[in-house]
Design an enzyme around this catalytic site. Structure first.
Site, mmCIF file in Angstrom:
data_model
loop_
_atom_site.group_PDB
_atom_site.id
_atom_site.type_symbol
_atom_site.label_atom_id
_atom_site.label_comp_id
_atom_site.label_asym_id
_atom_site.label_seq_id
_atom_site.Cartn_x
_atom_site.Cartn_y
_atom_site.Cartn_z
ATOM 1 N N SER A 28 1.272 -0.899 -0.264
ATOM 2 C CA SER A 28 0.002 -0.380 0.173
ATOM 3 C C SER A 28 0.676 1.352 0.063
ATOM 4 O O SER A 28 1.814 1.701 0.647
ATOM 5 C CB SER A 28 -1.450 -0.088 1.230
ATOM 6 O OG SER A 28 -1.593 1.125 1.326
ATOM 7 N N GLU A 29 0.380 2.711 -0.943
ATOM 8 C CA GLU A 29 1.629 3.040 -0.995
ATOM 9 C C GLU A 29 1.586 4.026 0.078
ATOM 10 O O GLU A 29 2.863 4.870 0.565
ATOM 11 C CB GLU A 29 1.210 4.004 -2.159
ATOM 12 C CG GLU A 29 -0.411 5.164 -2.316
ATOM 13 C CD GLU A 29 -1.220 5.559 -2.779
ATOM 14 O OE1 GLU A 29 -1.063 5.046 -3.960
ATOM 15 O OE2 GLU A 29 -2.395 6.434 -2.504
#
Lengths: 222, 231, 222, 231
Positions: A51-52
């Protein structure tokens, strides 16, 4: 518009994408429909979700009442971290995304061109609030960029186009397109079929898309 | 299932090709992946480009690799040591190419390779002979030199603990180049003293997340020894 | 060459540099003579020593027999870490050095020019093994770069020059020069005296250096 | 003695000037330095440029700062939220300038400011309207866009623990922009829930070394709450 074939449901489409994700893959699932792919990953495989916002080894949503709003995904929804996961800051997170370390990212899209251009961040509408997030970094940075979308708009127009009309997210970066009717590859040479829903044939698909679609590499039944 | 733990150094290094660029961690005595360097000597790949802060000392490790004639070029910041005689002789006799890089440029160029940066402007070395014929640009009244990434085919690094997903921690100043080299190579191979179960490494304290590591090789613990470094 | 004045010993010179380091300063002491400055920092001050190989809050050498060769300084000598210190990797360490986060670095030098150019990494000798390490990063990156050296070579030539003859480490980056005979500031306008050893006068110093030296800003006794 | 711990938010923020560029940490609900943003509203500085991943939501925090008319320009990657109505209205009425930056460019430009990089080439946004009229260069067959650093006068970040030397740790995904923003501002101010004695934070697990932090403000612990984020 349906004749002798049925569209994949969202769930079936998510499942179809999940089928192609290999054991050991590092994967980023974009906001929206791609998030659903996580539900169909095989339990006997290790697929590591990135997840960024600084997570690797993201797990499923927590049970109700156990949400921790310091532990969220890119869509700002509460998630969990698997044993073996890690936290890191944004520059390190985007090093993973931009440095070619993710095997696969799955993005939604407004339009994809036959040569792999993608438009998914803006409709270019006057007065709309723009927002891009990490979409451009993912589209350019992952080893393979896959798109997951319905093939047609509600008005029946193909979202697979010769040239995107919407503002671009990235140029020539989409490798595969998973849709409710068919799975296709794009490349500098154009589109190639991977598979279709039962009852659909390539000629009908070409008519719907309005573009030539090369036959699948080997006989594939849907 | 992801299991990056391999049981032997030989297995970990088996596919290193002739002509490869090999990033090797370590600064001074700390963080040198001795077992992996010895393994590379045994493995036999030739015509290597080695990236390391130093250029070996004494007769062991990197110096032995150089002595065996397996290195074509070395990219480093500080080859000169009190006992860097193997390097010194090869360099003076023209048998080894040297690219001398300021240490910060070395670190940043390695990081850039890992982060997908095409090139960057930095102030270090501006106006000096180490800027060579590189492109220069003035930005906001300061002069910068254009530098390009240093990518590795392989990185050999020394970590303290690792797990089967490739997460790593380091020990004290042995961390040095390990975390950035891990990001910059196609295949990163880390030696570890401890293989931990998944989740035993605190996710807040993972230094190198497993995505940057392809192979983890447990080696018997040994105490880091004094080197021949004198300044 | 000494007449009515005496040179500062190495210890006195290190002490003189230490006097100018303020409480709370982040400092990198270069390899060689600058390392000695650490011995003269006041115990009632927090001066945080940085080492390029990934240490902040470096302490003194360990007692004999307790050396840990995973805990060394840039000169590869065993050190300790103070409570409150931290370890980090090389890119983060050079972010501190190159991003203007260090208040002071103290470097040795072969030559320094009146306008603050420094040459300290190579004598340019044919066949010599070159080595640069972090010198160029420090010279350019620290907020203030100080040089610590004897004013004259063993042959009696001034190491303070109009223009460096040796290969440069950095251009116009030296702010202060601490020598065995005097302390000076350099700037685009040239040299200015800060202090001298007792018995030395500015005219004699100018003769030794061969360059004009402006008087100190306020009366300073050595 | 170094003691970066200040006793009140007001004291920590006292010298923020009109026209300052303020980097504000946080992504979604996590890592938002709410107490510091509220303090900035009370402090009164105007004509600010704010750098944040989002552009505020609901009526609180950053949205309240915007609503108070104190922000001239916002640099962010994702202003649109289900309840970003304060931003939306100011933006549509032309009262707030927006620089929309892809999130990875935002992160890397902030890091570049902290690391002394003059500019860098990256592939993100090449061929898109967000590349604007930026310089483009082909390197090794790939196209890159030239990006410049984003420096802050002040950074306001939220950490978990800190000590009097400014060392910080974070909690889970609340880490996000904190560590890089800390490097990129002249004055970095961190809120912490716990002030630790020197040495209580494991030196192997310090995320932000104190050199990047000028002030540490203890605030009462509060549970991070759900926001109005919907995608």
């Amino acid at each position: 518009m349906s004749s002798g074939y049925e569209r994949r449901t969202k769930q079936q489409l998510a499942q179809r994408v999940a089928e192609d994700i290999f054991d050991g893959a590092y994967v980023n699932l974009g906001i929206g429909m791609p998030t659903m792919v996580a539900n169909y990953l095989r339990a006997d495989m290790d697929v590591l979700l990135h997840s960024e916002n600084g997570l690797l080894g993201m797990g499923s949503a927590p049970p109700e009442g156990e949400e921790d709003y310091d532990l969220i995904n890119a869509g700002k929804q509460p998630v969990t971290l698997l044993p073996g996961g890690a936290y890191f800051h944004h520059a390190d997170s985007f090093t993973m995304m931009r440095g070619g370390h993710l095997d696969i990212c799955v993005l939604g899209a407004f339009q994809v061109s036959a040569t792999g251009d993608i438009a998914n961040w803006s409709t270019g509408e006057e007065g709309a609030i723009p927002a891009v997030g990490g979409a451009m970094d993912l589209a350019q940075g992952a080893r393979e960029t896959w798109v997951m979308m319905n093939l047609l708009t509600r008005q029946g127009e193909s979202k697979l186009v010769e040239r995107c009309a919407y503002p671009l997210t990235g140029l020539g970066c989409v490798k595969r397109i998973y849709t409710d009717l068919a799975t296709l590859e794009c490349s500098a040479e154009g589109l190639r079929l991977v598979d279709m829903v039962p009852g659909l044939d390539r000629e009908t698909l070409e008519t719907l898309v309005g573009l030539p679609i090369a036959a699948a590499r080997s006989s594939v039944q849907a | 299932m992801i299991n990056k733990v391999v049981t032997s150094v030989a297995e970990a290094l088996g596919d290193i090709q002739d002509g490869a660029t090999v990033l090797i961690g370590g600064f001074g005595t700390a963080g040198i992946p001795n077992e992996l360097i010895d393994g590379l000597i045994a493995q036999g790949a030739r015509d290597l480009t080695v990236v390391n802060n130093n250029a070996g000392n004494g007769d062991q490790g990197l110096a032995a690799l150089l002595k065996a004639g397996r290195v074509r070029k070395i990219i480093c910041s500080f080859p000169r040591q009190a006992d860097s005689y193997v390097f010194d002789e090869l360099y003076r006799s023209g048998k080894l190419e040297l690219e001398l890089v300021p240490q910060g440029n070395l670190a940043e160029r390695i990081r850039a390779a890992g982060a997908g940066i095409g090139a960057f402007y930095c102030a270090t070395a501006y106006g000096t002979e180490l800027a060579g014929d590189r492109e220069v640009r003035e930005i906001d009244g300061r002069h910068y030199v254009l530098e390009y990434p240093i990518k590795g085919d392989v990185a050999l690094i020394k970590a303290e603990s690792g797990d089967r997903w490739g997460n790593l921690t380091y020990r004290k100043a042995a961390r040095n180049f390990g975390p950035i080299m891990a990001t910059a190579a196609r295949t990163t191979i880390a030696s570890v003293y401890d293989v931990r179960e998944l989740g035993e490494i605190d996710p807040e304290a993972v230094v190198t997340p497993g995505i940057f590591v392809q192979r983890v090789v447990p080696v018997p613990r040994s105490v880091t020894r004094a080197g021949g470094f004198k300044s």
